[in-house]
Enzyme design. Sequence first.
Site, PDB file in Angstrom:
ATOM      1  N   TYR A 125       5.705  56.972  21.425  1.00 10.03           N
ATOM      2  CA  TYR A 125       5.374  58.240  20.756  1.00 10.03           C
ATOM      3  C   TYR A 125       6.667  58.968  20.368  1.00 10.03           C
ATOM      4  O   TYR A 125       6.834  59.391  19.215  1.00 10.03           O
ATOM      5  CB  TYR A 125       4.521  59.106  21.687  1.00 10.03           C
ATOM      6  CG  TYR A 125       4.210  60.493  21.144  1.00 10.03           C
ATOM      7  CD1 TYR A 125       3.142  60.701  20.275  1.00 10.03           C
ATOM      8  CD2 TYR A 125       4.990  61.591  21.501  1.00 10.03           C
ATOM      9  CE1 TYR A 125       2.859  61.969  19.775  1.00 10.03           C
ATOM     10  CE2 TYR A 125       4.712  62.863  21.012  1.00 10.03           C
ATOM     11  CZ  TYR A 125       3.650  63.046  20.156  1.00 10.03           C
ATOM     12  OH  TYR A 125       3.375  64.301  19.660  1.00 10.03           O
ATOM     13  N   LYS A 154       8.056  59.837  16.627  1.00  6.39           N
ATOM     14  CA  LYS A 154       8.255  61.232  16.219  1.00  6.39           C
ATOM     15  C   LYS A 154       9.706  61.468  15.777  1.00  6.39           C
ATOM     16  O   LYS A 154       9.967  62.220  14.852  1.00  6.39           O
ATOM     17  CB  LYS A 154       7.872  62.166  17.380  1.00  6.39           C
ATOM     18  CG  LYS A 154       6.380  62.154  17.700  1.00  6.39           C
ATOM     19  CD  LYS A 154       5.614  63.030  16.752  1.00  6.39           C
ATOM     20  CE  LYS A 154       4.390  62.430  16.182  1.00  6.39           C
ATOM     21  NZ  LYS A 154       3.769  63.228  15.130  1.00  6.39           N
TER      22      LYS A 154
HETATM   23  N1  NAP Z   1      -0.630  69.559  20.617  1.00  5.97           N
HETATM   24  C1  NAP Z   1       0.653  69.695  20.885  1.00  5.97           C
HETATM   25  O1  NAP Z   1       1.071  70.405  21.797  1.00  5.97           O
HETATM   26  C2  NAP Z   1       1.681  68.989  20.025  1.00  5.97           C
HETATM   27  C3  NAP Z   1       3.018  69.060  20.424  1.00  5.97           C
HETATM   28  C4  NAP Z   1       3.969  68.414  19.646  1.00  5.97           C
HETATM   29  C5  NAP Z   1       3.596  67.762  18.482  1.00  5.97           C
HETATM   30  N2  NAP Z   1       2.294  67.713  18.129  1.00  5.97           N
HETATM   31  C6  NAP Z   1       1.974  66.985  16.895  1.00  5.97           C
HETATM   32  O2  NAP Z   1       0.972  67.677  16.191  1.00  5.97           O
HETATM   33  C7  NAP Z   1       0.131  66.750  15.499  1.00  5.97           C
HETATM   34  C8  NAP Z   1      -1.318  67.014  15.874  1.00  5.97           C
HETATM   35  O3  NAP Z   1      -1.447  66.860  17.275  1.00  5.97           O
HETATM   36  P1  NAP Z   1      -2.780  67.306  18.040  1.00  5.97           P
HETATM   37  O4  NAP Z   1      -2.371  67.683  19.408  1.00  5.97           O
HETATM   38  O5  NAP Z   1      -3.542  68.266  17.208  1.00  5.97           O
HETATM   39  O6  NAP Z   1      -3.550  65.889  18.123  1.00  5.97           O
HETATM   40  P2  NAP Z   1      -5.111  65.572  18.248  1.00  5.97           P
HETATM   41  O7  NAP Z   1      -5.885  66.746  18.732  1.00  5.97           O
HETATM   42  O8  NAP Z   1      -5.198  64.290  19.011  1.00  5.97           O
HETATM   43  O9  NAP Z   1      -5.541  65.279  16.734  1.00  5.97           O
HETATM   44  C9  NAP Z   1      -5.035  64.171  16.070  1.00  5.97           C
HETATM   45  C10 NAP Z   1      -5.719  64.031  14.730  1.00  5.97           C
HETATM   46  O10 NAP Z   1      -5.221  62.843  14.089  1.00  5.97           O
HETATM   47  C11 NAP Z   1      -6.318  61.993  13.755  1.00  5.97           C
HETATM   48  N3  NAP Z   1      -5.864  60.609  13.839  1.00  5.97           N
HETATM   49  C12 NAP Z   1      -5.336  59.955  14.909  1.00  5.97           C
HETATM   50  N4  NAP Z   1      -5.072  58.693  14.585  1.00  5.97           N
HETATM   51  C13 NAP Z   1      -5.401  58.530  13.273  1.00  5.97           C
HETATM   52  C14 NAP Z   1      -5.354  57.446  12.372  1.00  5.97           C
HETATM   53  N5  NAP Z   1      -4.921  56.232  12.744  1.00  5.97           N
HETATM   54  N6  NAP Z   1      -5.770  57.646  11.100  1.00  5.97           N
HETATM   55  C15 NAP Z   1      -6.229  58.859  10.718  1.00  5.97           C
HETATM   56  N7  NAP Z   1      -6.311  59.919  11.526  1.00  5.97           N
HETATM   57  C16 NAP Z   1      -5.902  59.756  12.792  1.00  5.97           C
HETATM   58  C17 NAP Z   1      -7.398  62.346  14.786  1.00  5.97           C
HETATM   59  O11 NAP Z   1      -8.707  61.987  14.368  1.00  5.97           O
HETATM   60  P3  NAP Z   1      -9.378  60.575  14.807  1.00  5.97           P
HETATM   61  O12 NAP Z   1      -9.033  60.339  16.235  1.00  5.97           O
HETATM   62  O13 NAP Z   1     -10.835  60.751  14.543  1.00  5.97           O
HETATM   63  O14 NAP Z   1      -8.764  59.554  13.896  1.00  5.97           O
HETATM   64  C18 NAP Z   1      -7.245  63.854  14.834  1.00  5.97           C
HETATM   65  O15 NAP Z   1      -7.857  64.443  13.727  1.00  5.97           O
HETATM   66  C19 NAP Z   1       0.633  65.362  15.876  1.00  5.97           C
HETATM   67  O16 NAP Z   1       1.473  64.870  14.870  1.00  5.97           O
HETATM   68  C20 NAP Z   1       1.412  65.593  17.156  1.00  5.97           C
HETATM   69  O17 NAP Z   1       2.436  64.641  17.336  1.00  5.97           O
HETATM   70  C21 NAP Z   1       1.321  68.292  18.876  1.00  5.97           C
END
Ligand code: NAP
Length: 246
Positions: A153, A157
């Site tokens: 991961y 990133k």
């Molecule tokens: N939450 C945090 O604290 C945090 C911190 C640092 C960075 N981020 C970044 O923010 C972004 C969103 O994170 P999040 O926490 O909101 O994640 P999340 O709740 O797991 O949501 C991920 C989204 O991506 C979709 N997805 C995953 N694999 C996919 C694929 N192969 N094709 C198409 N869609 C896909 C998922 O839908 P499906 O599973 O239905 O495909 C879901 O809509 C990411 O890039 C993550 O690295 C988040």
Amino acid sequence: MRDKVVIVTGGSKGLGKYMAKDFVENGAKVVITGRNEDSLTAAKKEIAHENGEIDTIQMDVSDVSAVKKTVNTVIEKWGRIDVLVNNAAVRKETGIEEIDEEEWNNIVSINLGGTFFFSQAVIEQMKSQKWGRIINVSSYGGQAGPLTSGAHYCASKAGQFALTKTFARYLADSGITVNTVSPAAIESPEMEKMDSGKLKVMKRSIPVQRFGKSEEVAKMVSYLASDSTGYITGATFDINGGLLMR
Ligand SMILES: NC(=O)c1ccc[n+]([C@@H]2O[C@H](COP(=O)([O-])OP(=O)(O)OC[C@H]3O[C@@H](n4cnc5c(N)ncnc54)[C@H](OP(=O)(O)O)[C@@H]3O)[C@@H](O)[C@H]2O)c1
């Protein structure tokens, strides 16, 4: 954002859903993508607002032909693509010695490959418009190493920062900007899966003494997508409560 056409990958859950909501409320036509049809349908219902339009496309960002098809479908429907937010990602906490080839390839092809091939697929259209915004959603894990996430991961990133700079330089004279937002510790469904002990320690180490909110990330993404940001490209915007100061 009135009538701007926006794609938010992974817009069915977590941060992406808030980004899509913000765009629609500001008058944009937004397509959210994800693999799970039910999540997309539920998100569409939640996001719908009279100011803008919301549509869904069920697809996997690691499938390059599906990426091209998605871009063509949006252009056929709405005639342009103004903003691409590469947000879709999968996070795993597998230890270094336990990550196998299949898991490595899966994470890297979704998080990094998805960002590359989606960006590649939209640039012809954006160049023809002489206007575009590409926003890559990376992570603190790609800058400083993991808080809780695995090496695959974090490496994927970290790779997004290089893609941002590569595309930003390549597209700088075409009216297209490319930037990264880099969140850490944002309250989200993904955070709920983390170990509560680790979360407590993490919270204490954040200078502002709280976790971030999805809306705070969405507002930064909206700003970068706006007309006001034509002089900002190749940049990284940290949204981490002061966890990493550079
Ligand atoms: N939450 C945090 O604290 C945090 C911190 C640092 C960075 N981020 C970044 O923010 C972004 C969103 O994170 P999040 O926490 O909101 O994640 P999340 O709740 O797991 O949501 C991920 C989204 O991506 C979709 N997805 C995953 N694999 C996919 C694929 N192969 N094709 C198409 N869609 C896909 C998922 O839908 P499906 O599973 O239905 O495909 C879901 O809509 C990411 O890039 C993550 O690295 C988040």
